[in-house]
Write a protein that holds these residues in place. Structure first.
Motif, short mmCIF file in Angstrom:
data_model
loop_
_atom_site.label_atom_id
_atom_site.label_comp_id
_atom_site.label_asym_id
_atom_site.label_seq_id
_atom_site.Cartn_x
_atom_site.Cartn_y
_atom_site.Cartn_z
N UNK A 62 0.83 -1.20 0.00
CA UNK A 62 0.00 0.00 0.00
C UNK A 62 0.87 1.25 0.00
N UNK A 63 2.05 1.17 0.61
CA UNK A 63 2.96 2.31 0.69
C UNK A 63 4.16 2.17 -0.24
N UNK A 64 4.35 0.98 -0.81
CA UNK A 64 5.51 0.76 -1.67
C UNK A 64 6.80 0.75 -0.88
N UNK A 65 6.76 0.21 0.34
CA UNK A 65 7.91 0.23 1.23
C UNK A 65 8.25 -1.16 1.73
N UNK A 66 9.53 -1.37 2.02
CA UNK A 66 9.96 -2.57 2.71
C UNK A 66 10.64 -2.11 4.00
N UNK A 77 10.56 0.88 -2.38
CA UNK A 77 10.99 -0.18 -3.30
C UNK A 77 11.16 0.34 -4.73
N UNK A 78 10.58 1.50 -5.05
CA UNK A 78 10.68 2.04 -6.40
C UNK A 78 12.05 2.63 -6.70
N UNK A 79 12.67 3.27 -5.70
CA UNK A 79 13.95 3.94 -5.96
C UNK A 79 15.02 3.67 -4.90
N UNK A 80 14.69 2.85 -3.90
CA UNK A 80 15.67 2.46 -2.90
C UNK A 80 15.97 3.49 -1.82
N UNK A 81 15.32 4.65 -1.87
CA UNK A 81 15.68 5.69 -0.89
C UNK A 81 15.25 5.31 0.52
N UNK A 82 16.08 5.71 1.48
CA UNK A 82 15.79 5.49 2.89
C UNK A 82 14.68 6.45 3.31
N UNK A 83 13.70 5.93 4.02
CA UNK A 83 12.54 6.74 4.41
C UNK A 83 12.55 7.15 5.87
N UNK A 92 20.81 -0.06 -3.00
CA UNK A 92 21.08 -0.17 -4.43
C UNK A 92 19.88 -0.76 -5.17
N UNK A 93 19.52 -0.14 -6.29
CA UNK A 93 18.45 -0.66 -7.15
C UNK A 93 19.06 -1.35 -8.36
N UNK A 94 18.30 -2.25 -8.95
CA UNK A 94 18.76 -2.98 -10.12
C UNK A 94 17.68 -2.97 -11.19
N UNK A 95 18.09 -3.09 -12.45
CA UNK A 95 17.10 -3.13 -13.53
C UNK A 95 16.32 -4.45 -13.52
N UNK A 96 15.06 -4.33 -13.93
CA UNK A 96 14.17 -5.48 -14.05
C UNK A 96 13.62 -5.46 -15.47
#
Length: 109
Positions: A62-66, A77-83, A92-96
């Protein structure tokens, strides 16, 4: 930089709101793959605050967070930024890529 894509699973095996871990075929890096509303995102499966698996934590679609289960750091999870603290550095993000109903990732560092 690796040009080799690692097969994760079929799109039917990773439904919206789910995550799965794969290991890069070249580097062995653990990569957490998230299905957020039908779009796939990949993060290194390692909290930037302390070396611990993000996949052991809770994925909130719902928030797009882990959230890291160790100290509660959360990442988009979309851009890896710390919240939130204690993490300040992004993950670090990787291509899918999705091809013929199959999900692939790669460690492109």
């Amino acid at each position: 930089m690796s040009q080799t894509w690692t097969h994760v699973c079929s799109t039917a095996e990773l439904l919206p709101g789910e995550m799965k871990v794969a290991f890069d075929a070249v580097t062995g890096t653990p990569i957490a793959v998230f299905n957020l509303d039908g779009r796939f995102y990949a993060l290194e499966d390692r909290c930037s605050h302390e070396d611990f698996e993000l996949s052991a934590g809770h994925f909130d679609p719902a928030r797009g967070e882990v959230e890291c289960v160790l100290h509660g750091a959360r990442f988009d999870v979309r851009d890896g930024r710390a919240l939130c603290a204690p993490a300040h550095t992004p993950v670090t993000t990787f291509p899918v890529k999705v091809e013929d109903g199959q999900v692939f990732v790669r460690d492109d560092r």
